[in-house]
Design a protein around this motif. Structure first.
Motif, mmCIF file in Angstrom:
data_model
loop_
_atom_site.group_PDB
_atom_site.id
_atom_site.type_symbol
_atom_site.label_atom_id
_atom_site.label_comp_id
_atom_site.label_asym_id
_atom_site.label_seq_id
_atom_site.Cartn_x
_atom_site.Cartn_y
_atom_site.Cartn_z
ATOM 1 N N LEU A 1 -57.933 -16.850 61.682
ATOM 2 C CA LEU A 1 -57.830 -15.694 60.789
ATOM 3 C C LEU A 1 -56.369 -15.305 60.777
ATOM 4 O O LEU A 1 -55.798 -14.976 61.822
ATOM 5 C CB LEU A 1 -58.693 -14.528 61.267
ATOM 6 C CG LEU A 1 -58.532 -13.219 60.467
ATOM 7 C CD1 LEU A 1 -58.983 -13.399 59.025
ATOM 8 C CD2 LEU A 1 -59.296 -12.073 61.125
ATOM 9 N N ILE A 2 -55.747 -15.343 59.601
ATOM 10 C CA ILE A 2 -54.314 -15.084 59.498
ATOM 11 C C ILE A 2 -54.059 -14.080 58.387
ATOM 12 O O ILE A 2 -54.645 -14.167 57.303
ATOM 13 C CB ILE A 2 -53.533 -16.397 59.245
ATOM 14 C CG1 ILE A 2 -52.029 -16.131 59.109
ATOM 15 C CG2 ILE A 2 -54.060 -17.154 58.031
ATOM 16 C CD1 ILE A 2 -51.187 -17.408 59.061
ATOM 17 N N THR B 1 -59.073 -18.696 57.361
ATOM 18 C CA THR B 1 -59.333 -17.563 56.469
ATOM 19 C C THR B 1 -58.113 -16.662 56.433
ATOM 20 O O THR B 1 -57.573 -16.294 57.483
ATOM 21 C CB THR B 1 -60.556 -16.766 56.943
ATOM 22 O OG1 THR B 1 -61.722 -17.602 56.843
ATOM 23 C CG2 THR B 1 -60.765 -15.514 56.109
ATOM 24 N N GLY B 2 -57.680 -16.310 55.239
ATOM 25 C CA GLY B 2 -56.517 -15.449 55.074
ATOM 26 C C GLY B 2 -56.918 -14.035 54.695
ATOM 27 O O GLY B 2 -57.871 -13.828 53.942
ATOM 28 N N ASP C 1 -47.401 -18.624 51.659
ATOM 29 C CA ASP C 1 -47.674 -19.185 52.980
ATOM 30 C C ASP C 1 -49.139 -19.581 53.117
ATOM 31 O O ASP C 1 -49.482 -20.470 53.900
ATOM 32 C CB ASP C 1 -47.343 -18.158 54.073
ATOM 33 C CG ASP C 1 -45.849 -17.969 54.266
ATOM 34 O OD1 ASP C 1 -45.071 -18.758 53.687
ATOM 35 O OD2 ASP C 1 -45.459 -17.031 54.981
ATOM 36 N N LEU C 2 -50.010 -18.916 52.379
ATOM 37 C CA LEU C 2 -51.442 -19.096 52.574
ATOM 38 C C LEU C 2 -52.073 -20.062 51.589
ATOM 39 O O LEU C 2 -53.161 -20.575 51.835
ATOM 40 C CB LEU C 2 -52.143 -17.736 52.484
ATOM 41 C CG LEU C 2 -51.633 -16.665 53.459
ATOM 42 C CD1 LEU C 2 -52.460 -15.401 53.340
ATOM 43 C CD2 LEU C 2 -51.649 -17.168 54.898
ATOM 44 N N GLU C 3 -51.406 -20.326 50.453
ATOM 45 C CA GLU C 3 -51.995 -21.175 49.417
ATOM 46 C C GLU C 3 -52.354 -22.557 49.946
ATOM 47 O O GLU C 3 -53.405 -23.099 49.629
ATOM 48 C CB GLU C 3 -51.050 -21.292 48.220
ATOM 49 C CG GLU C 3 -50.977 -20.030 47.383
ATOM 50 C CD GLU C 3 -50.148 -20.231 46.122
ATOM 51 O OE1 GLU C 3 -49.733 -21.382 45.861
ATOM 52 O OE2 GLU C 3 -49.910 -19.252 45.397
ATOM 53 N N SER D 1 -51.419 -17.046 39.829
ATOM 54 C CA SER D 1 -51.042 -17.274 41.215
ATOM 55 C C SER D 1 -51.702 -16.213 42.089
ATOM 56 O O SER D 1 -52.259 -15.233 41.592
ATOM 57 C CB SER D 1 -49.525 -17.197 41.382
ATOM 58 O OG SER D 1 -49.071 -15.862 41.150
ATOM 59 N N ILE D 2 -51.629 -16.400 43.395
ATOM 60 C CA ILE D 2 -52.187 -15.393 44.299
ATOM 61 C C ILE D 2 -51.469 -14.063 44.110
ATOM 62 O O ILE D 2 -52.096 -12.995 44.121
ATOM 63 C CB ILE D 2 -52.096 -15.867 45.764
ATOM 64 C CG1 ILE D 2 -53.017 -17.069 45.976
ATOM 65 C CG2 ILE D 2 -52.486 -14.745 46.722
ATOM 66 C CD1 ILE D 2 -52.980 -17.655 47.363
#
Length: 283
Positions: free
Chosen positions: A181-182, A28-29, A189-191, A269-270
């Motif tokens: 959890l990050i 989970t980001g 980095d999270l995608e 995109s995010i």
């Protein structure tokens, strides 16, 4: 694995009001701008600060009442903490061995050698990337079931970031019951790592979505004044006035593709979602 319910922490000019849920086997980001509340959330989870309201459960137990057995199953990386930089890896090993019952000394040494971390060199002489990798390897060295990582890739170049993310992917691949959890303000980095994302702004969660859904169903509509006036707004989450007309964020891209074939519709995109959720107005 980890659950925050209406967790509130009040400061003079900032209030955290956060709920989130990290499921077993998931990454989970927590994303948001610097100062949005990510680090405050992590400190609350780890009971490093007292909270004013709400509750935090780790392994189905209140975080303030975790036994030593459960604390040893949590791996932590905080951006502003760690071992003294005058120590060497070699001098840290007996400390870890004394602190953690399941510390894997030989495996830890092998991983340090794998990532070219010198055992006898003082940490103060490490590069930023080497220090970051050491923190993560330490967190992984004692079979933690839950990793809590606050901005572990901050300040790293592209290669160092990818090496660190590979370490985390390998950790998840080895045991599907573990969770991470990050937090990061670097969305790329999270995608490819996170199963779901929480977006925090000014201390509050403003969006929670599965990463796959966010990348497939969210989109940016670019419309002129006339198109905006005739647009069905029921699936518009945020809009922003631009020189050409309006920029709109939707979570139903296919609806607008099917019903408005002449619109300019760009994959969101995010970073686009973050920008629109924070700077856009509610439709």
């Amino acid at each position: 694995m980890l659950k925050l319910t209406n967790v509130t922490k009040r400061y003079d000019q900032f209030t955290l009001n956060c709920s989130l849920d990290v499921q077993p086997g998931c990454v989970t980001g927590l994303i948001g701008q610097n100062g949005a509340g990510k680090s405050t959330t992590f400190k609350a989870i780890l009971d490093l600060i007292s909270i004013d309201d709400g509750n935090i459960q780790i392994f189905d137990c209140p975080n303030q009442h975790l036994s030593m057995k459960y604390k040893q199953q949590i791996g932590v990386v905080l951006s502003d903490s760690g071992f003294s930089e005058y120590l060497t890896i070699q001098s840290i090993i007996p400390i870890m061995d004394a602190l953690y019952d399941r510390f894997e000394k030989q495996q830890f040494i092998q991983r340090c050698q794998q990532f070219n971390l010198p055992l006898k060199k003082q940490i103060k002489d490490f590069s930023t990337g080497m220090k970051a990798k050491l923190k993560v390897l330490l967190a992984l060295s004692y079979h933690a079931r839950l990793l809590i990582l606050d901005e572990p890739t901050a300040g790293l170049d592209v290669i160092a970031r990818e090496e660190l993310l590979d370490i985390l992917r390998d950790y998840m691949a080895q045991d599907e019951s573990c969770s991470i959890l990050i937090s990061s303000h670097i969305s790329s980095d999270l995608e490819g790592l996170c199963d779901d994302l929480y977006m925090i702004d000014k201390g509050s969660i403003i969006l929670h979505e599965d990463t796959d859904v966010l990348l497939s169903d969210y989109a940016i509509l670019k419309v002129d004044e006339q198109q905006y006036a005739s647009l069905d707004h029921q699936y518009i989450l945020r809009f922003r006035k631009e020189n050409y007309g309006y920029c709109c964020l939707t979570n139903q891209k296919q609806y607008y593709l099917d019903n408005y074939p002449s619109l300019v519709i760009e994959k969101g995109s995010i970073d686009d979602v973050i920008t629109m959720m924070i700077r856009g107005e509610k439709a």
